[in-house]
Every structure is written in structure tokens, then in C-alpha cells.
Write an enzyme that holds these catalytic residues in place. Structure first.
Site, PDB file in Angstrom:
ATOM      1  N   PRO A 122       7.963  18.351 -58.127  1.00  0.00           N
ATOM      2  CA  PRO A 122       6.925  19.020 -57.157  1.00  0.00           C
ATOM      3  C   PRO A 122       5.966  19.770 -57.559  1.00  0.00           C
ATOM      4  CG  PRO A 122       9.199  19.143 -57.227  1.00  0.00           C
ATOM      5  CD  PRO A 122       9.028  18.657 -58.202  1.00  0.00           C
ATOM      6  N   GLU A 123       4.771  20.563 -56.871  1.00  0.00           N
ATOM      7  CA  GLU A 123       3.705  20.997 -56.949  1.00  0.00           C
ATOM      8  C   GLU A 123       3.632  22.107 -56.177  1.00  0.00           C
ATOM      9  OE1 GLU A 123      -0.487  18.993 -57.433  1.00  0.00           O
ATOM     10  OE2 GLU A 123       0.460  17.441 -58.501  1.00  0.00           O
TER      11      GLU A 123
ATOM     12  N   LYS B 192       4.657  27.297 -59.123  1.00  0.00           N
ATOM     13  CA  LYS B 192       5.651  25.544 -58.934  1.00  0.00           C
ATOM     14  C   LYS B 192       6.987  26.491 -58.840  1.00  0.00           C
ATOM     15  CE  LYS B 192       2.277  22.318 -60.925  1.00  0.00           C
ATOM     16  NZ  LYS B 192       2.354  21.281 -62.062  1.00  0.00           N
TER      17      LYS B 192
ATOM     18  N   ARG C 218      -2.833  12.540 -69.324  1.00  0.00           N
ATOM     19  CA  ARG C 218      -2.465  12.649 -67.521  1.00  0.00           C
ATOM     20  C   ARG C 218      -3.628  11.661 -67.122  1.00  0.00           C
ATOM     21  NH1 ARG C 218       0.761  16.886 -66.219  1.00  0.00           N
ATOM     22  NH2 ARG C 218       1.475  15.220 -64.252  1.00  0.00           N
TER      23      ARG C 218
END
Length: 258
Positions: A2-3, A52, A248
DNA sequence: CCCTATGTTCCCAA
DNA sequence: CTTGGGAACATAGG
């Protein structure tokens, strides 16, 4: 996983179900989560979010901080359903809040009084283009790395960083110190716009993400570059590429991001 | 078997 | 001192 938009979704949904609830029990089902004591009988006064991190404010100046990392999620549980990977349970009179986390990276901590300030500014509290333009003059990082640096700006992760930079027409590899004030103003506007829309969509479900009521998000239907390698850019028709930046997967359109 | 994964932290090298 | 790469954490899925 989750962001900011996913955590904000949980935050808003929790407010619907935990209003003025008293904690009747706590269960720790994973030894990676340290001992949690002294929460029974306390009332949940507020549910907040910074970046977050989800915060449950309790009576007696207690604060539960939750970070979901990669696969953590919360589930409002009222039936008899059985779920695997349940790591932590908060029992309330009307139901239970389950922390589910297959990879066990999520962290939970209990604090007295105030939240520790290890996080940068939340985009919805204070995202000032002039401040970030001035700050970034001394930065030697690619803009994507800066956007994802939680000590500077809290809440933006890999998916939304890719989406923001695409909509702002800025390459993820551009040095932050090379951005103009106008470009920073654009980044701020685009960030607020994308995160707001993602919140309304209840987040992005690529694989695991589910909201408090086990429903998928909808923002995956609006992604412009993330997970679209080889597909056409909806803006200019260019081919979306994927390359690594700081380890990433980074999706971008070489034609319209400079 | 291989690779990848919405996050963060640590060690190490340049 | 800064930055980046890789590993680690632990597990599922393609």
C-alpha cells in the site's frame, strides 16, 4: 504494497466502523511483532494517516502505528470466514480488525504520546513547490528517487511515482537539481491530482491489494505507464519502456517524458 | 528451476 | 559525505 491512496482508503473505511469503539482484546499471532500490552479497554479516538503510516489514536495517549510494507493489509471481520496469514487482531464490540500479511514485513508499534517524526511532509498536508525547488537545488538524486524518499515526501511509492512523472512529462532519471520551479509546480499539481483520483478509486489492485472490506481497488484501470511495458502511450503513442532505477522497475514513455 | 513483486534497511563500494 | 547496487526480510505467483 500500500502507498498513500491505499492507506488513506483503509483510514477512511476504519473511521466508518470503529467510531468510539472500545478495544476488547488484542491477539499477536506472529512473533516478529513484539509484545503488545496495555491496550485492552482503551477507546479508539481517531484514525489518521501520515504518508504510508496508519495511526490509531487511543485513550491514555496511546498510539498504534502500522506500516504495511509489501503485502500487509487490514480486513474488517464480522463473519465466520477463516483467513490465512493473520498476524494481529484487534477485537472491538462490533467486529475485529485483522492485520493480514503473507510476507510478514509489516510493522506495528505502540507509542505513548506523539508520533515520532521520521517521515517527511505528507502531500496533502504541505507540498510546497517553492520549498522543494529550493531544496532540490542541492540534491544529486534522480527526481524519482527524491519523490520516493519517505524522509522528504511521505506516501509516494513505485506505482504512483511512475504515474506522476509520466503525467508531468518528466523523465524519472532527470536530476532533481535540474528541475525548474515551473516543473516543481507541475509535479505538485499532478501529484495531488493522481493521488486524489486513486483515493476515490480505493487504490490500485495489481495483485494483492484489497480494501478493509476485501474489495479490489479501481485505479489499475487508470494507469498510464505502470505495468504497461511494450504498450502504447495513451498520450503520444510512443512505446512504454521499463528499466531499473534504484532496483525498482520503472515504467516510462521515452517519447513524452524528458 | 527461473524471475518478479505496490517497501524499507543495512552493508559495501565508488 | 553522497549515491547506488545488492542482499536481506518471507512468500506467492507466473
Amino acid at each position: 504494497m500500500p502507498e498513500l491512496p491505499e492507506v488513506e482508503t483503509l483510514c477512511r473505511q476504519l473511521r466508518q466502523v470503529v467510531f468510539a469503539s472500545k478495544i476488547s482484546g488484542i491477539q499477536v499471532l506472529d512473533n516478529k511483532i513484539g509484545e503488545v500490552r496495555g491496550l485492552e479497554g482503551r477507546e479508539i479516538l481517531a484514525v489518521k494517516r501520515h504518508g504510508k503510516v496508519l495511526e490509531l489514536e487511543l485513550t491514555g495517549n496511546r498510539l498504534i502505528l502500522l506500516h504495511f510494507r509489501m503485502t500487509g493489509r487490514l480486513l474488517w471481520h464480522i463473519g465466520d470466514g477463516l483467513y490465512s496469514h493473520v498476524r494481529f487482531v484487534i477485537s472491538l464490540s462490533k467486529g475485529r480488525i485483522l492485520l493480514i500479511d503473507p510476507r510478514r514485513f509489516a510493522t506495528l508499534s505502540v507509542h505513548k504520546k506523539r508520533r515520532p517524526s521520521f517521515l517527511g511532509t505528507d502531500p496533502f498536508e504541505d507540498f510546497n513547490p517553492l520549498y522543494f525547488w529550493e531544496f532540490s537545488q542541492r540534491s544529486h538524486l534522480p527526481i524519482k528517487s527524491l519523490l520516493m524518499d519517505q524522509r522528504r515526501i511521505a506516501g509516494i511509492g513505485n506505482i504512483y511515482a511512475c504515474e506522476i512523472l509520466h503525467q508531468a512529462h518528466i523523465s524519472p532519471w532527470r536530476m532533481a537539481c535540474d528541475l525548474s520551479l515551473a516543473e516543481w509546480e507541475n509535479i505538485v499539481d499532478v501529484t495531488i491530482s493522481i493521488l486524489s483520483k486513486a483515493i476515490l478509486c480505493h487504490g490500485t489492485t495489481i495483485s494483492d491489494w484489497r480494501d478493509l472490506f476485501n474489495r479490489k481497488g479501481m485505479y489499475q484501470n487508470h494507469l498510464a505507464v505502470y505495468a504497461r511495458e511494450g504498450e502504447r502511450c495513451l498520450e503520444c503513442g510512443g512505446e512504454i519502456q521499463r528499466r531499473k532505477l534504484n532496483g525498482r522497475g520503472t515504467y516510462f514513455c521515452p517519447a513524452c517524458q524528458n
